[in-house]
Structure formats: C-alpha cells, structure tokens
Design a protein around this motif. Structure first.
Motif, short mmCIF file in Angstrom:
data_model
loop_
_atom_site.label_atom_id
_atom_site.label_comp_id
_atom_site.label_asym_id
_atom_site.label_seq_id
_atom_site.Cartn_x
_atom_site.Cartn_y
_atom_site.Cartn_z
N MET A 117 -11.29 -5.26 3.97
CA MET A 117 -11.25 -4.17 2.99
C MET A 117 -9.88 -4.06 2.31
SD MET A 117 -14.29 -3.00 3.07
CE MET A 117 -15.73 -2.72 4.10
N THR A 118 -8.82 -4.39 3.03
CA THR A 118 -7.46 -4.17 2.52
C THR A 118 -6.79 -5.45 2.01
OG1 THR A 118 -6.56 -4.40 4.76
CG2 THR A 118 -7.10 -2.18 4.01
N ARG A 159 -14.49 -1.65 -2.41
CA ARG A 159 -13.37 -2.09 -3.25
C ARG A 159 -13.78 -2.01 -4.72
NH1 ARG A 159 -9.87 -5.96 -0.64
NH2 ARG A 159 -9.97 -7.24 -2.52
N ARG A 187 -11.65 -3.96 8.51
CA ARG A 187 -10.52 -3.33 7.84
C ARG A 187 -9.63 -4.35 7.15
NH1 ARG A 187 -8.36 1.43 7.37
NH2 ARG A 187 -6.11 1.69 7.13
N GLU A 197 -3.09 -4.36 11.75
CA GLU A 197 -2.51 -3.88 10.49
C GLU A 197 -0.99 -3.87 10.55
OE1 GLU A 197 -2.86 0.04 7.55
OE2 GLU A 197 -4.12 -0.14 9.33
N SER A 211 -5.53 3.73 1.00
CA SER A 211 -6.30 3.92 2.24
C SER A 211 -5.54 4.73 3.28
CB SER A 211 -6.70 2.57 2.83
OG SER A 211 -5.55 1.78 3.10
N PRO A 237 0.83 -1.21 0.00
CA PRO A 237 0.00 0.00 0.00
C PRO A 237 0.86 1.26 0.00
CG PRO A 237 0.05 -0.96 2.20
CD PRO A 237 0.77 -1.93 1.30
N ASP A 290 -9.67 3.55 -3.12
CA ASP A 290 -9.03 2.26 -3.31
C ASP A 290 -8.26 1.87 -2.05
OD1 ASP A 290 -6.56 0.50 -4.33
OD2 ASP A 290 -8.20 0.32 -5.78
N ARG A 291 -8.21 0.57 -1.79
CA ARG A 291 -7.55 0.07 -0.58
C ARG A 291 -6.05 0.39 -0.57
NH1 ARG A 291 -5.02 -4.77 -1.99
NH2 ARG A 291 -5.72 -5.68 -3.97
N ARG A 292 -5.44 0.51 -1.74
CA ARG A 292 -4.00 0.78 -1.78
C ARG A 292 -3.67 2.22 -1.37
NH1 ARG A 292 -6.07 -1.73 -6.00
NH2 ARG A 292 -5.43 -3.85 -6.52
#
Length: 590
Positions: free
Chosen positions: A463-464, A493, A460, A433, A224, A195, A220-222
C-alpha cells in the motif's frame, strides 16, 4: 474572404477575445491592414480598396466573423462600386460604440510616447468618460495596446473577465478580485516520496469540491501516518471549534473572501491557536501581494483553487520535510500473483540492472525470510543481518545499517534472507516499516522482494510503496489473483498510478491466458511479456549471474532493461554499456 480574414482575425471563446478580433477588422468587415489607404483624418477620408483584394467581397462571412462584427447584417446593398461613402462609415462607427480606428489609437500612443497632451494628439473627439480613461492610463504610465478596447483598459467592462490585481489599502489590508485562471496539477515526478509524519490535521471547508479533494487526500499513502479530520465551515467555524478544543499540528482553512476580511478572521483564529500550529489556507484569489502578506502574517502556505489531492498533499509534505535533508529512495515492491511466478527473479535482475547499467545505487531486501533466494542469485552467504534489523528496529541507524548490509558491487547492496527453518520469524509489523524508512535514506533505489503471502505487513508495504510490480504467469490462478490485487490496490491508492504488470513464462502455443485478456478483463496492460525460456533462466540461476550478462542480446534481457528504465523513469539511452573495440574482436578470434 476566408484567406484574407485569417491573418487578422482569430476566433476567441470569451467576449474580450471577440472584441479584440473585431477591433482588428476594418469598418467594412474586411482586413484593416491590407489593401486600405486612409487620409490623416481617420473618419473623414474615403477608403480605397485595391483591385487585388476585390475577390473577398463576393464571399460570405462565417458565423464567427459575424459575431466578431457585432452581428451586423452586411447585405449586397451596402456594396456599391467597391467604394464606401462617408454615410456608411458614420453608421459603422456608431455601431462600434467605443471602438477607435487604428489611426486614432496609433496617434494616441504616439502622443503618449512624445509626452504631448490629449488635445494635441489629433484623435477623433471623445466623450468625457473615454477622456478620463485615457488620462488615467497616461498618469499610471501603462503601455497602451492599439488593438485593445478602451473599456477593457480602464476596467469598465468587468463582465469580460479582465484580470484585476490586488491593491494594498491604507490600513495594510488587501482588496481582492477573483482570478479565473486554472491551476495545473502536480506531476508525479515532483512529489517527494517521504511520507508525512504522524501529525494531527484539522481541515475546515466551505465548498463540496474542496471537501472531496481532502477526503481523497486522507486515504493517500503519503498521509497514512497523519490523522486528518474534516469539518464543514471556514475560518469562523475554526475559531468556534478551538474555543474549547486543543489545536492540532496543522490547520487547513478554505476561504472564499479576500482583503481586509480574511486578515480580521485570521486575527481571531490566532487568539485561540497555539503558536506552534501551522496554517495552510485554500483560497480562490491568485495574487502575489496577498500571498506575501499572508506569509508575513505567519501563514505557512497558501494554495489557489487546487484541482488535485496531490497539490494539498505536496503542500503539507513541504511543511514537514527538512529541505536540507537528503532525498529518500524510491521503493519498488515486487510481488507474484501466485507462487512460482518468478517475481524474485524479476526483482533481482531489475535490481542488478538499475545498479550496474543505470548507475543508480540500489539496495535489495529479500523479505522471504525462511525461503529467500537473493543469496543464491548473487552468490552470497546467507546472512542474519535483516533479521537482526527487524528484531531491533529502534537500534538501526546509518552506521549499523552499513555493517549489516552485504556489498555485492560498488552500487548494489543486499539484505539477504537467512533461509533458516529452525526459528520462527514473527516480527512486529511496525518493524518492517521502520527498517524501510532507514534504508530509504541511504540509497535512491530500493527493491523490495515480497513473498507470496498475504499478511498485515506485506499488505502495508504494498500500500505504501512508490511502485508496485506484479509478476503473473499466463494461467487462470494468476489471472484471478491479479484481478483481486488490482481491485484492492486500486481502492487503497486512488491518487497513484496503476501497478506495473509483467507476464512471465509466456508460451504462445500452450498458455491458457493471453496478454490481451489481462488488459481486457483485469484493466491493466502488461508492461512486459517475457517468453518461456528455461535454458536462459536456468543458466543464469546456475551461474549466479543476471540475465543481462548471461544472454545480453536476448529478448528477456531487453525486457529487463525496458522494465528497469520504466521504473526508474530513465531512457534506455542512458544505459552504460562497454564500447565496441576492434582489437578486442581480433583477440577473441585468435
């Protein structure tokens, strides 16, 4: 006519393609290269047509062929005794305008190759504009295509969309022309799973299309962790804005201009920006000279007319990903649509299969801290290593991680759950995370077994994650919950593929919901349907062995292999299996 014309004319969609198609036809509308003999003077000799090719004269021209011939009307009165007189040749030549016969162009090209002057080439008389165009082509030592119109070569017919490359002016600036080429999308395989770090990004757009792409990229998750702010207005707006505001880590600029103008505006922006600020430009001119000059002037990246948010995300990620750093692992999050769906069993079997059969180093994280079953499925002692890592994520590094992980095989490592109820497991959401980021740097495949609960950290992680696997049973509760998961994950997403759905414990006779109903009403087709087989799964759980070992030839084992291959992006032929041995077969019989 159809068969004869097929080899010499192919319909084109643009005007330049039509002109090229017409140039390959003869003056009579038929093939110029088949059955035609000409004298040395292209416009004075009679054209003779062989008897074998008479048949095409009786067929009608198609609409595309008429368009290629300049929409001229060739009626029956033009054909007389299979011979065209000089009068008809003159009329066709006048209609074609600046077209040349094949003999003319071949003579010109031969003159160019031999170094003879234009007057010595023996071509038909040209007007001054055509003389100048061909002389320019000779001077620039460009190759001359005998099937190409002179106007196209000399750049006179700009309306035909010919590509004109940028040229460097005396002052070092560039004059550009629009390039109409399409820009391909970025395949998912080429995207880095790392990310973008916590940076601030300001984007200045001039078109609604680019604004829409950036809005999709912002969710986008990247991205985030990054903070993206979008402004309307190009470079001038950016110069205005940063007169009073501090510059961010990254500036994304859209510009519709090229040449000297873009460099003068970038010079104004440099006066109000910090030296450490990176700049990405989105432009509409595709030219390598412009790109090199922009990079030389300090621009970090130049993107030509992106048509996907992934192109913008990749450009940003490439600026902040260390090229010398090792690649990070791919996270696969497994979640059950309801309790007891068998998500943990599927996750553990996929993890073992990817490590032992696909030879990919794998780490399994059992995040069901009080009730996790990874230690039972792999016959390992329950460990507090994962809880220790989550309790002090800032201390976790490669050395500590190697000490906390449990090695099951050479390629499979485990982060088992402690399975203790004498304490609460209220961990900080950020800790999950952080631990995942460290783990991803040590193995290419990360299996995350998420318990059936809906918390901020579990949401989370879903989502990622790079891949999501939803395990559902064929009942109404799973049907409803799968639909809810698909709705929220699809909205969060938008630039990722749909989650992978696995139907487990399916019984064709007693199941309330059929797999086809998931595809029809939920909008996702099951990737695998695993039948109800309590004996096989019970034996695997009792022996603490994977399904692919307990029942290697069963349909469930094959489903596990197919699912693992799909998630890893591999072909099943890459699976490492023991070779067949006759000696081993005889030993078993004894």
């Amino acid at each position: 006519m159809k068969n004869a014309a097929e080899t010499s004319y192919q319909p084109a969609e643009d005007e330049e393609g039509v002109a090229d198609g017409a140039a390959s036809l003869g003056a009579d509308g038929g093939p110029a290269s088949k059955g035609v003999s000409q004298d040395s003077d292209a416009f004075e000799g009679d054209i003779e047509i062989s008897d074998d090719d008479d048949a095409w004269l009786n067929e009608e021209l198609s609409d595309e062929e008429l368009a290629a011939l300049g929409e001229e009307d060739f009626g029956d009165d033009l054909f007389e005794d299979d011979i065209f007189d000089e009068e008809v040749d003159a009329e066709n030549s006048a209609a074609d305008g600046d077209e040349f016969s094949a003999a003319d162009l071949a003579e010109i090209e031969a003159a160019f190759d031999e170094g003879r002057s234009l007057e010595d080439s023996g071509a038909s008389e040209l007007d001054p504009a055509e003389d100048a165009a061909i002389e320019d082509a000779f001077d620039s030592e460009d190759t001359f295509d005998s099937d190409t119109n002179v106007e196209t070569q000399s750049g006179v017919a700009e309306s035909q969309g010919a590509l004109v490359t940028a040229a460097v002016t005396g002052a070092g600036a560039l004059e550009q022309q629009d390039y109409g080429g399409a820009v391909s999308d970025v395949p998912e395989e080429e995207m880095d799973h790392r990310p973008v770090p916590r940076i601030s990004i300001h984007a200045f757009c001039e078109t609604p299309e680019t604004t829409a792409l950036l809005e999709k990229a912002s969710v986008d998750r990247r991205l985030s962790k990054a903070h993206l702010t979008i402004h309307m207005g190009g470079v001038a707006k950016a110069v205005d804005h940063f007169q009073t505001a501090s510059t961010p880590n990254l500036i994304i600029l859209e510009t519709l201009v090229g040449g000297a103008e873009i460099f003068s505006k970038l010079g104004e922006l440099a006066e109000v920006c910090d030296p450490s600020t990176k700049v990405v430009i989105i432009g509409k001119v595709n030219d390598i000279i412009l790109y090199r000059e922009l990079i030389k002037q300090g621009v970090s990246e130049y993107i030509v007319r992106p048509n996907s948010p992934l192109q913008i995300i990749k450009a940003v990620a490439d600026l902040y990903v260390d090229p010398s750093a090792p690649p990070i692992g791919k996270t696969m999050a497994f979640v059950g649509a309801r309790g007891g769906a068998g998500s943990s069993s599927i996750a553990h079997n996929v993890g073992w299969c990817s490590a032992e059969e696909f030879k990919s180093d794998t780490i399994i994280l059992d995040l069901d801290l009080p009730f996790g079953t990874a230690s039972l499925d792999f016959d390992q002692e329950a460990s507090a290593g994962l809880v220790e890592a989550l309790s002090s994520p800032e201390r976790l590094d490669d050395v500590l991680l190697d000490r906390l992980l449990q090695k099951h095989t050479d390629r499979l490592s485990l982060f088992t759950a402690p399975s203790m109820l004498d304490r609460d497991f209220d961990m900080d959401d950020q800790a999950y995370e952080t631990v995942l980021d460290v783990v991803r740097g040590t193995a290419p495949t990360i299996i995350v077994d998420i318990p059936h609960m809906w918390t901020s950290w579990s949401k989370r992680i879903l989502m990622t994650a790079d891949e999501i696997v939803i395990t559902a049973t064929p009942d109404l509760a799973s049907f409803r919950n799968t639909k809810n998961l698909m709705d929220i994950l699809g909205a969060a997403r938008p630039n990722d593929a749909s989650p992978t759905l696995v139907i487990n414990q399916f019984d064709p006779k007693t199941s309330a919901v059929q797999p086809d109903q998931f595809a029809e009403h939920v909008g996702i087709k099951p990737a695998q349907v695993i039948n109800w087989d309590p004996q096989l799964f019970g034996a695997a759980a009792t022996n603490a062995s994977p399904i692919t070992e307990v029942g290697s030839k069963s349909k469930a084992a094959q489903s596990i292999r197919d699912l693992s291959a799909h998630l890893l992006g591999r072909a099943e032929t890459n699976i490492a299996r023991p070779k067949f041995s006759l000696s081993g077969l005889f030993k078993k019989k004894r």
